[in-house]
Write an enzyme that holds these catalytic residues in place. Structure first.
Site, PDB file in Angstrom:
ATOM      1  N   HIS A  63       0.561  -1.235  -0.133  1.00 22.06           N
ATOM      2  CA  HIS A  63      -0.068  -0.091   0.159  1.00 22.06           C
ATOM      3  C   HIS A  63       0.577   1.352  -0.113  1.00 22.06           C
ATOM      4  O   HIS A  63       1.962   1.237   0.400  1.00 22.06           O
ATOM      5  CB  HIS A  63      -0.925   0.351   1.325  1.00 22.06           C
ATOM      6  CG  HIS A  63      -2.283   0.757   1.305  1.00 22.06           C
ATOM      7  ND1 HIS A  63      -2.097   2.305   1.577  1.00 22.06           N
ATOM      8  CD2 HIS A  63      -3.428   0.859   0.560  1.00 22.06           C
ATOM      9  CE1 HIS A  63      -3.366   3.227   1.123  1.00 22.06           C
ATOM     10  NE2 HIS A  63      -4.098   1.575   0.730  1.00 22.06           N
TER      11      HIS A  63
ATOM     12  N   ASP B 296      -8.286  -3.907  -0.696  1.00 28.91           N
ATOM     13  CA  ASP B 296      -8.110  -4.592  -1.995  1.00 28.91           C
ATOM     14  C   ASP B 296      -8.208  -6.139  -2.389  1.00 28.91           C
ATOM     15  O   ASP B 296      -9.587  -6.522  -3.117  1.00 28.91           O
ATOM     16  CB  ASP B 296      -7.808  -3.848  -3.008  1.00 28.91           C
ATOM     17  CG  ASP B 296      -8.082  -2.303  -3.540  1.00 28.91           C
ATOM     18  OD1 ASP B 296      -9.014  -1.990  -2.765  1.00 28.91           O
ATOM     19  OD2 ASP B 296      -6.983  -1.967  -2.877  1.00 28.91           O
TER      20      ASP B 296
END
Length: 435
Positions: free
Chosen positions: A313, A370
């Protein structure tokens, strides 16, 4: 050019040759301090250069705290884990927008307002009909949001608290209807009107999947899982789409226009489209026989262009706190729907390999939100091109809260980043006959 140790506790000294500039320190409540460089150019003629704004704070904010090093996410001070366990999406929306958890009376009033604004103007049926059958739902959604401003001219009164409040309620109420109708347009089914007897997430599911020819019953377990997803997506500090909302809003554009811009920013595969990329990756692995290790090796090969979507991330350098919550939700949704869990099985094995592989561990490439959210959307029945529409519904309260905070702040100025010009120096124009 060097920055010395602070001359005092609330300032730092910047030396440029024989000149010295004192930069004030701005203290965050969680120790996330910053150097105030707002007078740097006026006093030195210099600017900072920070591609991607990874080290640049564009605003002070009281909405969301994110500690990427330690995997912490809080909305208005409340840990995401507590909100995910105890709140509903509309309660979290109220918290983000108005700053405090609502009383029962406040929440009931807010839910009532949202529930009775879910219909969109009937003229907008022609708006949806005008798009080609293969129009992407995100394009339709962004267009629909900015188009709604034409029906509500009071939204132009961005400094009128009453006008702002009703615009907020309308947006939260109507975005699911716009999203569902964009989906129905894409698959050629009749539009389904909202039902005010259903909760927020249940109503979205009904508008998405019901058809006039048969009765559709919303599974409460699925509605709860969708509500959880929306909570986890509700805000995430100054990401690309949120920064876009603030930037557009800084021009005093109305809230509809600002949110539409945020939706367009979210559309990108490096932002809101990341969960779709995860599903594409898992489908490739399943189609290849499910050999997880082979694809892990490909991801580690510096000469291979393949990358494992859903790991790592931009901000989190530890485990994404939302990923643990959402993994458990994925298990519940798969159990409730009886959906084919081949992708989920691959995802679990992929996570296990990656979390025990030095390559991923040393680079802190942990699964992010995600990685599992796409699996939930898929199990519920959403096609891949609808994942980001659902993400936009979840992120809407955060966008609104950020816009509201920005427009109410006396520190806000129109956004206008600087640049370092590296093009040609002055040149004389050459007539076209001589080129």
């Amino acid at each position: 050019m060097t920055a010395d140790s602070p001359a005092r506790s609330d300032a730092a000294d910047l030396r440029i040759g024989d000149r010295q500039l004192e930069l004030p320190l701005v203290h965050g409540t969680e120790g996330d301090d910053a150097l105030d460089i707002s007078k740097l150019r006026s006093e030195t003629g210099l600017i900072t250069l920070d591609p991607g704004y990874g080290n640049t704070g564009a605003a002070t904010s009281a909405i969301t705290f994110l500690d990427g090093e330690n995997g912490v996410l809080r909305y208005r001070g409340y840990p995401i884990e507590q909100l995910a366990e105890r709140s509903t999406f509309l309660e979290v929306a109220y918290l983000l927008i108005w700053g405090e958890l609502p009383t029962r009376e406040q929440l009931d009033g807010f839910v009532t307002e949202v529930t009775h604004h879910t219909l969109i103007r009937e003229e907008m049926r022609h708006f949806f009909d005008s798009f080609p059958a293969d129009a992407h739902p995100m394009a339709v959604l962004a267009s629909g949001v900015v188009g709604m401003s034409n029906f509500y001219p009071d939204s132009q009164n961005i400094f009128d608290p009453d006008a702002v409040e009703i615009t907020i309620n309308r947006l939260i109420a109507k975005l699911p209807t716009l999203a569902a109708w964009s989906f129905k347009k894409a698959i050629g089914q009749p539009y389904v009107y909202p039902r005010n007897d259903l909760g927020y997430s249940a109503n979205l599911l009904h508008m998405m999947f019901a058809v006039p020819s048969e009765r559709y019953e919303v599974d409460s377990r699925i509605a709860e899982a969708l509500d959880l997803l929306l909570i986890l997506h509700a805000d995430h500090e100054q990401n690309a789409s949120t920064s876009t909302v603030r930037l557009v809003g800084s021009t005093h554009a109305n809230l509809y226009a600002s949110i539409s811009a945020g939706i367009s920013a979210l559309w990108g595969p490096l932002h809101g489209g990341a969960n779709e990329a995860v599903i594409n990756t898992l489908e490739r692995i399943v189609a290849d026989g499910g050999d997880v290790q082979r694809w892990v090796d490909k991801a580690k090969d510096p000469n291979d262009t393949f990358r494992l979507a859903g790991f790592g991330h931009r901000v989190y350098k530890n485990f994404d706190p939302r990923a643990t919550i959402i993994k458990a939700a994925a298990e519940r949704v798969l159990a409730a729907t009886g959906a084919d869990d081949a992708l989920f099985d691959v995802a679990q094995r992929l996570e296990e390999v990656a979390l025990n592989d030095d390559y991923f561990v040393s680079r802190k490439l942990y699964p992010n939100v995600d990685f599992y959210s796409g699996l939930i959307y898929r199990a519920i029945g959403f096609p891949k091109n609808m994942f980001t529409n659902c993400f936009a519904i979840g992120r809407l309260p955060g966008w609104i809260a950020q816009w509201k905070e920005m427009i109410e702040s006396k520190e806000t100025k129109i956004g206008r980043p600087r640049q370092v010009y590296i093009g040609p120096a002055t040149r004389e124009y050459t007539p076209i006959e001589q080129r």
